[in-house]
Design a protein around this motif. Structure first.
Motif, PDB file in Angstrom:
ATOM      1  N   GLY A  88      -7.347  -4.287 -14.890  1.00  0.00           N
ATOM      2  CA  GLY A  88      -6.642  -3.000 -14.880  1.00  0.00           C
ATOM      3  C   GLY A  88      -5.445  -2.994 -13.957  1.00  0.00           C
ATOM      4  O   GLY A  88      -4.997  -4.038 -13.458  1.00  0.00           O
ATOM      5  N   ASP A  89      -4.920  -1.795 -13.683  1.00  0.00           N
ATOM      6  CA  ASP A  89      -3.670  -1.640 -12.943  1.00  0.00           C
ATOM      7  C   ASP A  89      -3.872  -1.538 -11.437  1.00  0.00           C
ATOM      8  O   ASP A  89      -2.914  -1.406 -10.688  1.00  0.00           O
ATOM      9  N   GLU A  90      -5.124  -1.561 -10.983  1.00  0.00           N
ATOM     10  CA  GLU A  90      -5.402  -1.488  -9.544  1.00  0.00           C
ATOM     11  C   GLU A  90      -6.286  -2.672  -9.183  1.00  0.00           C
ATOM     12  O   GLU A  90      -7.396  -2.804  -9.686  1.00  0.00           O
ATOM     13  N   ILE A  91      -5.773  -3.540  -8.309  1.00  0.00           N
ATOM     14  CA  ILE A  91      -6.498  -4.775  -7.997  1.00  0.00           C
ATOM     15  C   ILE A  91      -6.850  -4.785  -6.509  1.00  0.00           C
ATOM     16  O   ILE A  91      -5.991  -5.046  -5.667  1.00  0.00           O
ATOM     17  N   PRO A  92      -8.098  -4.486  -6.168  1.00  0.00           N
ATOM     18  CA  PRO A  92      -8.478  -4.530  -4.749  1.00  0.00           C
ATOM     19  C   PRO A  92      -8.693  -5.983  -4.317  1.00  0.00           C
ATOM     20  O   PRO A  92      -9.180  -6.798  -5.092  1.00  0.00           O
ATOM     21  N   LEU A  93      -8.319  -6.313  -3.081  1.00  0.00           N
ATOM     22  CA  LEU A  93      -8.577  -7.659  -2.563  1.00  0.00           C
ATOM     23  C   LEU A  93     -10.015  -7.748  -2.081  1.00  0.00           C
ATOM     24  O   LEU A  93     -10.538  -6.798  -1.508  1.00  0.00           O
ATOM     25  N   THR A  94     -10.635  -8.912  -2.275  1.00  0.00           N
ATOM     26  CA  THR A  94     -12.042  -9.053  -1.904  1.00  0.00           C
ATOM     27  C   THR A  94     -12.264  -8.889  -0.402  1.00  0.00           C
ATOM     28  O   THR A  94     -13.181  -8.218   0.009  1.00  0.00           O
TER      29      THR A  94
ATOM     30  N   ILE B 217       5.112 -13.695  -8.718  1.00  0.00           N
ATOM     31  CA  ILE B 217       3.872 -14.305  -9.215  1.00  0.00           C
ATOM     32  C   ILE B 217       2.951 -14.415  -8.004  1.00  0.00           C
ATOM     33  O   ILE B 217       3.253 -15.133  -7.043  1.00  0.00           O
ATOM     34  N   LEU B 218       1.875 -13.659  -8.042  1.00  0.00           N
ATOM     35  CA  LEU B 218       1.007 -13.559  -6.862  1.00  0.00           C
ATOM     36  C   LEU B 218      -0.400 -14.032  -7.192  1.00  0.00           C
ATOM     37  O   LEU B 218      -0.941 -13.719  -8.261  1.00  0.00           O
ATOM     38  N   ALA B 219      -0.991 -14.792  -6.264  1.00  0.00           N
ATOM     39  CA  ALA B 219      -2.383 -15.223  -6.406  1.00  0.00           C
ATOM     40  C   ALA B 219      -3.212 -14.406  -5.431  1.00  0.00           C
ATOM     41  O   ALA B 219      -2.866 -14.320  -4.256  1.00  0.00           O
ATOM     42  N   VAL B 220      -4.286 -13.808  -5.922  1.00  0.00           N
ATOM     43  CA  VAL B 220      -5.103 -12.947  -5.067  1.00  0.00           C
ATOM     44  C   VAL B 220      -6.576 -13.319  -5.164  1.00  0.00           C
ATOM     45  O   VAL B 220      -7.042 -13.786  -6.203  1.00  0.00           O
TER      46      VAL B 220
ATOM     47  N   ALA C  91      -9.901  -7.858   2.096  1.00  0.00           N
ATOM     48  CA  ALA C  91      -8.865  -7.149   2.853  1.00  0.00           C
ATOM     49  C   ALA C  91      -8.715  -5.741   2.281  1.00  0.00           C
ATOM     50  O   ALA C  91      -9.241  -5.441   1.214  1.00  0.00           O
ATOM     51  N   HIS C  92      -7.964  -4.900   3.007  1.00  0.00           N
ATOM     52  CA  HIS C  92      -7.911  -3.495   2.604  1.00  0.00           C
ATOM     53  C   HIS C  92      -6.820  -3.200   1.571  1.00  0.00           C
ATOM     54  O   HIS C  92      -6.754  -2.109   1.046  1.00  0.00           O
ATOM     55  N   TRP C  93      -5.947  -4.172   1.283  1.00  0.00           N
ATOM     56  CA  TRP C  93      -4.866  -3.905   0.331  1.00  0.00           C
ATOM     57  C   TRP C  93      -5.400  -3.731  -1.095  1.00  0.00           C
ATOM     58  O   TRP C  93      -6.342  -4.415  -1.505  1.00  0.00           O
ATOM     59  N   VAL C  94      -4.740  -2.807  -1.813  1.00  0.00           N
ATOM     60  CA  VAL C  94      -4.980  -2.700  -3.252  1.00  0.00           C
ATOM     61  C   VAL C  94      -3.645  -3.017  -3.913  1.00  0.00           C
ATOM     62  O   VAL C  94      -2.619  -2.424  -3.549  1.00  0.00           O
ATOM     63  N   ILE C  95      -3.635  -3.959  -4.838  1.00  0.00           N
ATOM     64  CA  ILE C  95      -2.381  -4.343  -5.475  1.00  0.00           C
ATOM     65  C   ILE C  95      -2.174  -3.493  -6.732  1.00  0.00           C
ATOM     66  O   ILE C  95      -3.052  -3.443  -7.597  1.00  0.00           O
TER      67      ILE C  95
ATOM     68  N   PHE D 112      -0.050  -4.554   7.884  1.00  0.00           N
ATOM     69  CA  PHE D 112       0.701  -3.618   7.019  1.00  0.00           C
ATOM     70  C   PHE D 112      -0.281  -2.781   6.203  1.00  0.00           C
ATOM     71  O   PHE D 112      -1.305  -3.279   5.740  1.00  0.00           O
ATOM     72  N   ALA D 113       0.080  -1.505   6.011  1.00  0.00           N
ATOM     73  CA  ALA D 113      -0.824  -0.605   5.288  1.00  0.00           C
ATOM     74  C   ALA D 113      -0.923  -0.984   3.813  1.00  0.00           C
ATOM     75  O   ALA D 113      -1.994  -0.921   3.212  1.00  0.00           O
ATOM     76  N   THR D 114       0.220  -1.367   3.213  1.00  0.00           N
ATOM     77  CA  THR D 114       0.210  -1.695   1.782  1.00  0.00           C
ATOM     78  C   THR D 114       0.973  -2.999   1.568  1.00  0.00           C
ATOM     79  O   THR D 114       1.787  -3.406   2.408  1.00  0.00           O
ATOM     80  N   ILE D 115       0.739  -3.613   0.418  1.00  0.00           N
ATOM     81  CA  ILE D 115       1.447  -4.862   0.118  1.00  0.00           C
ATOM     82  C   ILE D 115       2.932  -4.583  -0.128  1.00  0.00           C
ATOM     83  O   ILE D 115       3.795  -5.388   0.226  1.00  0.00           O
TER      84      ILE D 115
END
Ligand SMILES: Nc1ncnc2c1ncn2[C@@H]1O[C@H](COP(=O)(O)OP(=O)(O)OP(=O)(O)O)[C@@H](O)[C@H]1O
Length: 339
Positions: free
Chosen positions: A78-84, A69-72, A86-90, A46-49
């Protein structure tokens, strides 16, 4: 001091463990029921979460979650959380706007693993060696997987407080004669050997190649799964030694973490690799290295060590927290977004 309603989340609650490769979700409709596990999804599909959550969860259930409630795996700033990995930004604000949620909390993946070891069910853990849990004493979880995650769990003021950190990056040095033969062939990171250079998936290959090089042999096995499989079947001598040394070094680092936290409540091995090499961890090397901590070996013998065998341990930790947040000291400042 926040009041009780500030700490709790409106049901139904969607809980999620978002890893580098897989994302696992479950729905919790009230504080008493069991979480309803949903089909795991691959982050690459998927392109985005938001798209992943909409198509694979919300479109397939009549339950509309009010909270998430998400564990990443990644730093939460801040308001943009990149995954270490993977390509998703939360973007929690986008989730509130597009998924009909009212409340979103994002925590660290090893914080979730720590929540899971507060009260694991008997069938979810296997004890390795001796010792006994002292109730309400600190605990530690170590997880060799894509990396080496470490977190403490401390009991204070009637709650369990997870203490995530970067414990996987502590120095790992040679101790035995064999270690000194192997060390020159290990690939360091910027000149040093960190725990995570050995005690994770790619670390198994680093260690295997170094063992082969120290023996003057070619490294013939292609990947870490081939190394652990050949080690467990006894088919390849270098693989057998690699996994035996892996267990020894994991025991050393686990012992160090137990000393740091005075973890008389137990040391727990989570992460995909612990489950895959469980028979090797049950052999004497892991526990012997764990206890070999002069002048504190007598203390170490009293501290129990466990492998976590629950297939979705992080989700079970998130579910425990979602049901009764007040039992846990999880900091929410800067990590919670509400409509
Ligand atoms: N049979 C095996 N033996 C040794 N290592 C393995 C084996 N199978 C997978 N691995 C390695 O385990 C690591 C993945 O570990 P784990 O399943 O704990 O993932 P993770 O870090 O939680 O991330 P994600 O949830 O995204 O998969 C990878 O480095 C992978 O190569």
């Amino acid at each position: 001091m926040p009041n009780a309603s500030d700490q709790s989340f409106p049901f139904p609650i969607l809980i999620g463990d978002i890893g580098g490769t897989n994302a696992r979700f479950a729905l919790l409709t009230d504080a008493y029921g069991e979480p309803r596990q949903l089909e795991p999804i691959r982050t690459g599909d998927f392109a985005t979460i938001e798209e992943a959550m909409q198509k694979s969860i919300l479109d397939k259930t009549s339950v509309q979650p009010r909270s998430a409630i998400l564990a990443v795996a990644g730093p939460i700033k801040g308001d943009e959380i990149p995954l270490t990995n993977a390509h998703w930004v939360i973007r929690p604000k986008d989730m509130l706007a597009s998924l009909g949620l009212e409340d979103v909390l994002i925590i660290n993946d090893f914080e979730a693993q720590a929540l899971a070891i507060a009260a694991p069910a008997d069938q979810d853990v296997v004890q390795i060696g001796g010792g006994a849990v002292r109730p309400f004493n600190s605990r530690v979880v170590l997880g060799p997987g894509t990396g080496l995650g470490v977190a403490g769990l401390v009991y204070a003021q009637h709650s369990w407080i997870p203490v995530p950190g970067e414990g996987g990056h502590v120095d790992l040095g040679p101790r035995t004669e064999r270690d000194f033969e192997i060390w020159p062939f290990l690939e360091p990171i910027e000149g040093r050997m960190a725990g995570e250079q050995i005690l994770c998936g790619r670390g198994i290959m680093n260690l295997y190649r170094a063992v082969c090089a120290a023996n003057g042999e070619a490294a013939v096995l292609a990947d870490q799964a081939a190394v652990t499989t050949s080690a467990l079947s006894g088919a390849d001598a270098a693989a057998v030694e690699t996994v035996s040394l892996f267990a020894t070094y994991l025991g050393r680092v686990a012992g160090d973490m137990a000393l740091i936290f005075m973890a008389r409540g137990g040391v727990f091995l989570a992460g995909g690799i612990s489950q895959k090499i469980l028979p090797a961890l049950m052999k004497p090397e892991f526990r012997a290295a764990f206890e070999d901590k002069a002048p504190h070996s007598a203390l170490m013998r009293t501290i129990p060590t466990f492998a976590v065998i629950h297939p979705m341990a992080a989700l079970s930790g998130l579910a425990a927290f979602a049901r009764t947040p007040r039992d846990f000291g999880v900091a929410m400042e800067g990590r919670r977004w509400r409509r």
